[in-house]
Design a protein around this motif. Sequence first.
Motif, PDB file in Angstrom:
ATOM      1  N   ILE A 191       0.868  -1.174   0.000  1.00  0.00           N
ATOM      2  CA  ILE A 191       0.000   0.000   0.000  1.00  0.00           C
ATOM      3  C   ILE A 191       0.907   1.227   0.000  1.00  0.00           C
ATOM      4  CG2 ILE A 191      -1.811   1.274   1.190  1.00  0.00           C
ATOM      5  CD1 ILE A 191      -2.699  -1.366   2.450  1.00  0.00           C
ATOM      6  N   ASP A 192       0.882   1.953  -1.099  1.00  0.00           N
ATOM      7  CA  ASP A 192       1.662   3.179  -1.214  1.00  0.00           C
ATOM      8  C   ASP A 192       0.755   4.355  -0.874  1.00  0.00           C
ATOM      9  OD1 ASP A 192       3.629   1.489  -2.184  1.00  0.00           O
ATOM     10  OD2 ASP A 192       3.370   2.100  -4.268  1.00  0.00           O
TER      11      ASP A 192
ATOM     12  N   ILE B 236       0.793 -10.859   9.797  1.00  0.00           N
ATOM     13  CA  ILE B 236       1.958 -11.432  10.461  1.00  0.00           C
ATOM     14  C   ILE B 236       2.961 -10.334  10.790  1.00  0.00           C
ATOM     15  CG2 ILE B 236       3.889 -13.039  10.205  1.00  0.00           C
ATOM     16  CD1 ILE B 236       2.117 -14.562   8.158  1.00  0.00           C
ATOM     17  N   THR B 237       3.284  -9.507   9.799  1.00  0.00           N
ATOM     18  CA  THR B 237       4.232  -8.406  10.008  1.00  0.00           C
ATOM     19  C   THR B 237       3.753  -7.175   9.241  1.00  0.00           C
ATOM     20  OG1 THR B 237       5.616  -8.997   8.107  1.00  0.00           O
ATOM     21  CG2 THR B 237       6.236  -9.936  10.238  1.00  0.00           C
ATOM     22  N   TYR B 238       4.372  -6.053   9.582  1.00  0.00           N
ATOM     23  CA  TYR B 238       4.047  -4.777   8.946  1.00  0.00           C
ATOM     24  C   TYR B 238       5.331  -3.967   8.865  1.00  0.00           C
ATOM     25  CZ  TYR B 238       2.998   0.207   9.405  1.00  0.00           C
ATOM     26  OH  TYR B 238       3.002   1.561   9.262  1.00  0.00           O
ATOM     27  N   LYS B 239       5.541  -3.316   7.717  1.00  0.00           N
ATOM     28  CA  LYS B 239       6.696  -2.431   7.548  1.00  0.00           C
ATOM     29  C   LYS B 239       6.226  -1.138   6.898  1.00  0.00           C
ATOM     30  CE  LYS B 239       9.567  -6.302   6.323  1.00  0.00           C
ATOM     31  NZ  LYS B 239       9.198  -7.148   5.238  1.00  0.00           N
TER      32      LYS B 239
ATOM     33  N   TYR C 139       5.102   6.957   1.274  1.00  0.00           N
ATOM     34  CA  TYR C 139       5.507   5.831   2.121  1.00  0.00           C
ATOM     35  C   TYR C 139       4.873   4.563   1.586  1.00  0.00           C
ATOM     36  CZ  TYR C 139       7.690   8.656   5.721  1.00  0.00           C
ATOM     37  OH  TYR C 139       8.524   9.493   6.398  1.00  0.00           O
ATOM     38  N   LYS C 140       5.638   3.486   1.607  1.00  0.00           N
ATOM     39  CA  LYS C 140       5.161   2.171   1.216  1.00  0.00           C
ATOM     40  C   LYS C 140       4.899   1.385   2.492  1.00  0.00           C
ATOM     41  CE  LYS C 140       7.050   0.096  -2.241  1.00  0.00           C
ATOM     42  NZ  LYS C 140       5.925   0.184  -3.153  1.00  0.00           N
ATOM     43  N   LEU C 141       3.669   0.927   2.644  1.00  0.00           N
ATOM     44  CA  LEU C 141       3.300   0.062   3.757  1.00  0.00           C
ATOM     45  C   LEU C 141       3.266  -1.360   3.217  1.00  0.00           C
ATOM     46  CD1 LEU C 141       0.257   2.124   5.073  1.00  0.00           C
ATOM     47  CD2 LEU C 141       2.664   2.370   5.708  1.00  0.00           C
TER      48      LEU C 141
END
Length: 174
Positions: free
Chosen positions: A108-109, A147-150, A164-166
């Motif tokens: 998701i940008d 599970i994870t997020y960045k 930002y790229k999510l």
Amino acid sequence: MSMMVQHITDIFREILNDRDVNRLLYYKDDPLSPDLPDVQSLDNYYEPSVDEESGITLPPIYSNLFKRAPKTDDLDSKPICRVCIYLGSGIPKSPNESYKLLSQDIMIDVYTHIDTFEENEFRNTKISDRLCNLLFDKNITGFGSMITYKRLLIPNPPDGHLGYKLIFTFGASK
């Protein structure tokens, strides 16, 4: 329809239908004010409109705010916010498990025009936080919970925009 298409469509709709995400993307000032109408209730949210001055047909509001691919080539000329939602990498969970079980990335940008939206508040952060609240620890469609997020800075966003790229990683099946 394939399972992956169904999964990404369900996530896209979850975000597209969120009242606060729409407000944060659309309204320049005080987007969460109860005095402003919900963006989805505007006549031209789903339908094209005609600009009265130029007579040019404008696309529906939602098609400027949300894209199903990382489309930014039209942002240089528009002081808007945009969310691009698309599939990222799908990696098998482990060699001992079924090839149909994946750790699937959803990209998701989030782009915000600096002079219009970032000058007075951290709009990109507010949008990102809202997206995290929508997706974190939720079982949306056939995907398991996140599970994870960045969150990564997009190094060369369109001129005048912050990006930002999510990256959300979910358990998924093919």
